[in-house]
Design an enzyme around this catalytic site. Structure first.
Site, PDB file in Angstrom:
ATOM      1  CG  HIS A  64      -3.544 -65.745  22.692  1.00 21.00           C
ATOM      2  ND1 HIS A  64      -3.000 -65.359  23.898  1.00 21.00           N
ATOM      3  CD2 HIS A  64      -4.767 -66.273  22.989  1.00 21.00           C
ATOM      4  CE1 HIS A  64      -3.838 -65.651  24.883  1.00 21.00           C
ATOM      5  NE2 HIS A  64      -4.917 -66.205  24.356  1.00 21.00           N
ATOM      6  CD  GLU A 111     -13.856 -65.154  -7.821  1.00 24.40           C
ATOM      7  OE1 GLU A 111     -12.709 -65.521  -8.126  1.00 24.40           O
ATOM      8  OE2 GLU A 111     -14.815 -65.940  -7.676  1.00 24.40           O
ATOM      9  CE  LYS A 132      -8.868 -68.332 -15.070  1.00 28.60           C
ATOM     10  NZ  LYS A 132     -10.140 -69.050 -14.822  1.00 28.60           N
TER      11      LYS A 132
END
Length: 553
Positions: free
Chosen positions: A388, A357, A514
């Site tokens: 793994h 950000e 938004k």
């Protein structure tokens, strides 16, 4: 304090010198670097606070480091750093100071910014937090029924969530008052429902963390949590079961929270830099004010080092410049963070917001387009889980992924191994050291063939090495050490942002989505056929969703 013009760093002689240098050494193997300079494993290290940092397994020479330091000085890094600490408005797009470092200044420090005594303000909030959490932890503060609070639920999102979640898990051993914390961030109702499923309203306290007290996700969750509480205990219970971290007294009061129980912070603190502000209230309730003070002191150790150490021995500067070296000269797209500590399992996610950000920008601070790639992509998992899962790509893939390994000598949890030859922590750390060694030096075809490997398998087992990494070691994971680790990365972000010439402290890229979501909400919920969208994809998706929800498409 006047500022030097922000240079286009790619048009400078310092950048050209690094490009030529990369042409000379870019293909040199770490095996050769260590053969040519056997002492680099001891000398390309730096100790700061409780951290021992080994950067010798990077594809750099002392000349590389000198050229990178010259690049930093060309970008006026020292001047920009001093401006940040002094409270100059280096967040130019929002005309704000950047003063997360002030959150951890000691009480006797002095800093006046824009006519305001910042240190006095910071410690007034810390004192208020301490007084409140002392009451909560002692049992003096009770819920509406007189029962002690045993669970705090932090409702926030972004920096109001990622930091507290990460630190709470990392410092779980320092919880000492019988209070646990939970965290709600996602507007997906599954998050809140799962969090509240086994809680008792009478012993639950909610901390609503929103600077403006208008963040959609946070207020949606807070309103649902209030309904859950009042259904059980009545409306009058809100003031005993909700507190706020905000600066909007009117909206906090309208919600039903006593504004005496509102803890503020400032517009010079970005969300991703706020875990050491009042946003950390949930943490202080769990670990207490003294441990929280140790946490802040850890940040301050690195702050002072970053502010005063010569660039040549400045840990955040060196690591930030090395990250930039890979991003801009080797074409590396990402950096993986690998804590060999399960308690730090959320640290990579925290760093994703901090770094991406901050530096995920395509426009320079002066408004012109950037001329080089910016923003490392951060990701990772704790060891040995990652071994793994994705280490295969690190070892034998075609992409260069520099790695940061973080480990501790003294575990907070340990068990003996079945063989009795050490402990499980020793086993964990043997993997830490082995992975950095194999990533760097690998294993050649000749060495593999000498082990008796069939000829047709040899090529598949070759470990090319030359994969760079940083090793960060500390004695144990304490509040102070965690603060040091966070600040180490904060100042790396700053270093890279200055060299790239970007504003690392705004985040305009999160705003449009938004706004558009607010516009689309009535479209997907309204009665009647929805209006057509501006593109056929979104239009089709909206209509499909409405049909699945039983609404007119």
């Amino acid at each position: 304090m006047t500022s030097a013009p922000i240079p286009d760093i790619t048009a400078t002689p310092a950048w050209d010198a690094l490009r030529r240098h990369h042409d000379q050494i870019g293909n040199t193997h770490l095996r050769q670097f260590f053969a040519d300079d056997p002492g680099r494993g001891r000398e390309l290290t730096v100790s700061v606070g409780d951290l021992y940092i080994d950067y010798s397994k990077h594809r750099v020479t002392r000349e590389t480091l000198a050229l990178l330091i010259d690049l930093a000085r060309t970008a006026h890094l020292e001047e920009r750093r001093d401006q940040m600490f002094a409270g100059v408005h280096i967040n130019t797009s929002e005309d704000r100071a950047v003063l997360h470092t002030a959150l951890r200044l000691p009480r006797d420090a002095e800093l006046v910014v824009d006519g305001q005594d910042v240190v006095t303000d910071v410690h007034a909030v810390l004192d208020a937090m301490g007084a409140f959490t002392d009451r909560l932890r002692s049992g003096e503060w009770t819920g509406a029924t007189g029962k002690r609070i045993s669970t705090v639920v932090n409702i926030g999102i972004g920096g109001s969530d990622l930091g507290p979640v990460m630190v709470y898990q990392a410092l779980r051993h320092y919880a000492d008052a019988g209070i646990s914390a939970r965290f709600v961030s996602n507007v997906d109702p599954a998050d809140l429902i799962a969090t509240l499923a086994d809680l008792d309203p009478a012993t639950t306290l909610f901390i609503v963390a929103s600077k403006t007290f208008s963040t959609l996700e946070t207020l949606t969750n807070a309103t649902a949590a209030r309904r859950w509480l009042t259904d059980a205990l009545g409306d009058a219970a809100v003031s005993r079961h909700f507190v706020a971290v905000s600066t909007n007294k009117r909206l906090v009061d309208d919600f039903g929270i006593n504004t005496d129980n509102m803890f503020g912070f400032w517009d010079w603190v970005g969300g991703r830099y706020s875990v050491d502000s009042a946003i950390g209230l949930s943490l202080m309730t769990v670990i207490g004010r003294d441990a929280f003070a140790d946490f802040l002191a850890g940040f301050h150790i690195i702050d002072r080092h970053f502010a005063t150490a010569p660039l040549e021995s400045n840990a955040p500067v060196l690591l930030g410049l090395i990250g930039l070296w890979y991003s801009n000269f080797f074409g590396a797209q990402s950096r993986t963070v690998l804590p060999y500590s399960n308690d730090l399992s959320r640290f990579p996610a925290y760093l994703q917001q901090l770094t991406m950000e901050s530096n995920g920008k395509s426009t320079r601070a002066d408004g012109s387009p950037v001329s080089a790639d910016t923003g490392e992509i951060f990701w990772g998992e704790p060891g040995t889980n990652g071994q793994h899962a994705f280490y295969q790509l690190l070892h034998q893939g075609t992409r260069l992924v520099p790695a940061d390994f973080i480990g501790f000598a003294q575990p907070l949890d340990d068990l003996p191994t079945a063989e009795g030859t050490g402990s499980m922590h020793d086993l964990l750390m043997s993997n830490f050291f082995a992975q950095t060694q194999v990533l760097a030096f690998g294993k050649t075809a000749e060495e593999i063939a000498a082990d008796g490997t069939p000829a047709h398998v040899v090529a598949h087992k070759v470990m090319p090495g030359n994969r760079p990494s940083t090793s960060i070691l500390a004695s144990r994971l304490t509040p102070s050490v965690l603060g040091q680790l966070i600040a180490l990365y904060e100042h790396q972000v700053f270093t890279e942002g200055v060299v790239w010439g970007i504003d690392s402290f705004d985040q305009w890229g999160v705003e449009l989505g938004k706004t558009q979501a607010k516009a689309l909400l009535p479209v997907i919920t309204g009665a009647g056929s929805p209006p057509p969208q501006s593109d056929s994809s979104t239009d089709g998706l909206v209509r499909r969703y409405r049909t699945e929800r039983g609404r007119a498409g």
